[in-house]
Design an enzyme around this catalytic site. Structure first.
Site, PDB file in Angstrom:
ATOM      1  N   CYS A 214      36.216  17.636   8.235  1.00  0.00           N
ATOM      2  CA  CYS A 214      36.789  18.922   8.623  1.00  0.00           C
ATOM      3  C   CYS A 214      37.800  19.373   7.577  1.00  0.00           C
ATOM      4  O   CYS A 214      38.272  18.571   6.780  1.00  0.00           O
ATOM      5  CB  CYS A 214      37.462  18.812   9.981  1.00  0.00           C
ATOM      6  SG  CYS A 214      38.787  17.586   9.997  1.00  0.00           S
TER       7      CYS A 214
ATOM      8  N   CYS B 205      40.433  20.260   2.685  1.00  0.00           N
ATOM      9  CA  CYS B 205      40.149  18.831   2.805  1.00  0.00           C
ATOM     10  C   CYS B 205      38.685  18.510   2.560  1.00  0.00           C
ATOM     11  O   CYS B 205      38.316  17.338   2.472  1.00  0.00           O
ATOM     12  CB  CYS B 205      40.574  18.328   4.175  1.00  0.00           C
ATOM     13  SG  CYS B 205      42.288  18.719   4.514  1.00  0.00           S
TER      14      CYS B 205
ATOM     15  N   HIS C 109      45.147  10.015   3.636  1.00  0.00           N
ATOM     16  CA  HIS C 109      44.293  11.182   3.419  1.00  0.00           C
ATOM     17  C   HIS C 109      44.911  12.093   2.366  1.00  0.00           C
ATOM     18  O   HIS C 109      45.506  13.109   2.684  1.00  0.00           O
ATOM     19  CB  HIS C 109      44.114  11.914   4.765  1.00  0.00           C
ATOM     20  CG  HIS C 109      43.434  13.234   4.674  1.00  0.00           C
ATOM     21  ND1 HIS C 109      42.352  13.467   3.840  1.00  0.00           N
ATOM     22  CD2 HIS C 109      43.673  14.413   5.319  1.00  0.00           C
ATOM     23  CE1 HIS C 109      41.979  14.731   3.992  1.00  0.00           C
ATOM     24  NE2 HIS C 109      42.770  15.320   4.863  1.00  0.00           N
TER      25      HIS C 109
END
Lengths: 448, 328
Positions: free
Chosen positions: A434, A110, A403
């Protein structure tokens, strides 16, 4: 053999080389993304390459870069088909950019989008390139699915078969059990726990309440909605496949509505389960891009300069043996970044902490305000302290926007750069994202 | 053929009280195939069951140790094992793979006509491994296995199978596997008596404190084919692990995971922190019925200095296994 266009030869040379005092600035000129869709939504048939190309072309159109040769384009996807070995280069070739624009793929879960910005900004600062596009894309709708080994072998034999008989023989070997696909999951390979279950352990360890998570989630939606209302995203987004806003956005959600949702993670723990679909990010599809440049490159083209990329720092934690939470690396990256730049946690006008889960943000904030964590784990003299929550994720974040893993970094950097430019020169922003594998990337941006 | 006296078994093992601590080494030409051993074991088990009914069960272990020299790991099987268990695919043999290499030698001992317990239905209670260094691919290894310490258990009789793996004369790996033969009555007054909760891993039901699941660190998803997959890399095709049908024939409702599959997975989860030399123990509790999700905690053991691991059923909270990995 024809002579190369002069722009090709010239564009490889830095126009404002690094000064003897140190590297020059790398600045964010702007960004462009497509609205983020929910998995199985309007982008269900769109591939990573489709979406990245769409986001890239929107950027090219916005800044008049058609036919231009950019220094480098770097992007990536977390869920990536093996055929997409050159995803970014293929997107460039399909875009309006000059085909002489080099491109490469980056993959850091990510934090992929963040890492593309870090790498390209550093190249600009070193004078290796003058301009760059950083980006990322992910599709959970068009995710790669691996087939079982027996099925794969049968299919390969089928493709090699010369006769109908041989083809039938290959197909006849396939058993129902071989058809079970291996779809990618958000489970950590080494622990077998999903990202949500990992965060649930951290949420419990920090005692983050359901109410606090739902409050943060509601704020994320309300702030994103307000930003759309004031047209904030008008020059950060290009509509795609009928979407003009992030599909996950719920303008009418409330803490009361979120409180009715059933918990989905942490149900096996001996503490109350607090994490719901409402205070977690949904699986999403989307792409984002950021245009980076040297000051001179932007000035030559009369392009705006929103913010400079001041510094960045990655960190990783051992989440395998209960020592630290999977999504807590940002809590380690940020203090290192602060120390190197002589700043405190309070020296920022804006904060962008990626809402993998509402609880992720709250766990990070709790850790920074915890004496024991800061002294024992970070090796500091005292806690980093609290931040002014009105400066955090001021136009919403991933819980509301969605996301698409690798696209989040580009969304955040372009958004924060514009917010800082609005605030005025000298204003400073901190980003923390993160990532799976216990990693995280933090970054400082400063209004140009 | 040589005769050997067993060395000290380590401080954690009760002094052997078998009549024959002097054993004769019998050298086998190679590692026997487990398939044939299980077939022999089933036949021998029927004979032993008949003897047991007649009250003529023997209380004596074979006075021999089996030795196989020059055992080498197969690269492809090693790779398949490492991939399945989540071990780095280095040329160092994982301690669980050394167990797999040597296991048939111990099994051969258990299907001898003079072995007093039936192989069929035998339950693996516990396992202890001392690894002094990791053997490497291509290294010729000498395997020696013997049985010792036949003793009573509250629900039958238990025995230790001791396997030593040497390289160039030095012991590099030593494993002690404790097995239970349920329902087998050793003659009353048999020394060794009941050792239900001995460190050697006797039965753990009597007096065991209630298991309270700790905070998990991970989860193993073991499919219905987990037993077949481990059988393929280990060669251990005990029917209780292979399918529902074959497991039912042995008294289990579904196939159960190999104990060493779960213990070896825990060892892999500890990772490189274990070092090259370590002690690795496991005690098995409730069998893992396949398919299963085993919730696990693998974390530094502040009391013991190494790592402790626990695996349990996340839904009903039943303990499956627990153990330690302590670097030396």
């Amino acid at each position: 053999m024809t002579a190369l266009p002069s722009t090709t030869a010239q564009s490889g040379l830095p126009t404002d080389p690094p000064t003897p005092d140190g590297p020059r600035r790398a600045v964010v000129v702007g960004g462009n993304r497509i609205p983020f869709a929910r998995a199985g939504g309007p982008y269900v048939r769109s591939s990573n390459q489709d979406m990245l190309t769409a986001a890239l072309d929107g950027l090219v159109a916005r800044f008049g870069l058609a036919g231009e040769q950019i220094g480098e384009v770097a992007a990536g996807a977390v869920l990536k088909h093996s055929k997409d070995f050159n995803l970014t280069r293929e997107a460039v070739l399909g875009s309006a950019l000059a085909s002489g624009t080099p491109a490469y793929d980056v993959q850091m879960a990510c934090a992929t989008g963040m890492e593309t910005v870090v790498g390209l900004a550093n190249k600009i600062r070193l004078g290796q390139i003058d301009s760059a596009v950083a980006g990322g894309v992910d599709s959970t709708s068009d995710a790669p699915i691996a087939v079982s080994d027996p099925l794969r072998r049968a299919l390969l034999d089928l493709s090699r078969a010369k006769s109908t008989q041989a083809r039938l023989a290959a197909l006849a070997r396939v058993r129902p059990g071989h058809l079970a696909p291996a779809a990618p999951t958000t489970a950590e390979p080494r622990t077998g726990l999903s990202m949500g279950e990992h965060q649930a352990l951290t949420t419990a360890a920090w005692g983050i309440t359901r109410e606090a998570q739902d409050e943060l989630a509601a704020a994320s939606h309300h702030r994103l909605a307000a930003a759309y209302e004031r047209g904030f995203f008008d020059d950060l987004m290009t509509p795609y496949r009928g979407l003009t806003r992030d599909a996950n956005l719920r303008t009418d959600t409330s803490v009361e509505k979120l409180a009715t949702l059933k918990p989905v993670f942490g149900k096996g723990l001996d503490t109350p389960a607090t994490m719901t679909a409402g205070n977690s990010t949904p699986l999403s599809d989307g792409a984002s891009t950021v245009l980076l440049a040297s000051d001179a490159w932007a000035a030559e083209r009369g392009l705006p300069v929103l913010a400079s990329v001041v510094d960045a720092q990655a960190a990783a934690v051992d989440f395998l043996h209960g020592r630290e939470g999977l999504l807590m690396a940002g809590a380690y990256a940020v203090p290192r970044l602060l120390a190197r730049n002589g700043l405190t946690l309070q020296d920022f006008d804006l904060y962008e902490i990626h809402e993998a889960f509402a609880a992720t943000v709250l766990s990070n904030l709790a850790a920074w305000d915890d004496e024991r964590f800061c002294t024992e784990r970070l090796g500091l003299d005292k806690p980093l302290g609290t931040i002014d929550r009105s400066r955090l994720n001021v136009v919403g974040s991933s819980v509301a926007a969605g996301h698409p893993f690798a696209a989040t970094g580009g969304r955040i950097v372009a958004t924060l750069a514009k917010l800082l430019a609005e605030k005025g020169p000298g204003s400073r922003g901190l980003v923390s994202v993160c990532a799976a594998g216990g990693q995280g990337v933090a970054m400082i941006l400063e209004a140009a | 053929m040589t005769s050997g006296v067993d060395g000290a078994d380590g401080a954690d093992v009760p002094a052997p009280d078998d009549p024959a601590t002097l054993r004769t080494d019998v050298e086998l030409p190679g590692v026997p195939g487990l398939g044939g051993l299980y077939a022999r074991g089933v036949a021998a088990s029927a004979r032993l069951a008949a003897l047991s009914r007649l009250g003529r069960a023997s209380d004596r272990l074979p006075g021999v140790a089996y030795v196989v020299r020059g055992v080498r790991a197969d690269p492809d099987r090693l790779t398949a094992y490492q991939h399945l268990l989540g071990e780095p695919a280095s040329d160092a043999l994982p301690a669980g793979y050394v167990h797999v290499l040597a296991f048939p030698v111990a099994t051969a001992l258990m299907v001898r006509d003079d072995f007093p317990l039936p192989l069929a239905g035998m339950v693996h209670l516990a396992n202890r491994v001392q690894q002094h260094r990791a053997p490497v691919l291509g290294e010729p290894l000498d395997v020696r296995a013997h049985a010792q310490d036949l003793r009573r258990h509250r629900s039958g009789a238990q025995v230790d199978l001791v396997t030593e793996v040497r390289s160039g004369g030095d012991v590099v790996w030593r494993g002690v596997s404790t097995y239970l033969a349920k329902g087998v009555r050793l003659p009353a007054g048999r020394s060794g008596a009941e050792t239900p909760d001995a460190g050697s891993g006797g039965g753990r039901r009597g007096g065991r404190p209630e298991f309270v699941p700790p905070v998990p660190t991970g989860q193993w998803s073991l499919g219905a084919d987990a037993g077949r997959r481990y059988a393929a890399v280990s060669g251990d095709r005990n029917p209780i692990h292979l399918s529902r049908v074959t497991a039912r024939a042995m008294g289990f409702p579904r196939a159960i995971a190999h104990g060493m599959l779960t213990a070896s997975r825990a060892l892999a989860d500890v990772g490189r922190a274990r070092g090259d030399a370590f002690a690795w123990t496991v005690e098995f509790a409730k069998p893992v019925l396949l398919p299963a999700r085993v919730t696990v905690r693998v974390a530094p053991d502040l009391a013991g200095g190494g790592y402790a691991y626990t695996g349990w059923d996340g839904r009903c909270g039943a303990l499956h296994l627990h153990g330690t990995v302590v670097p030396r």
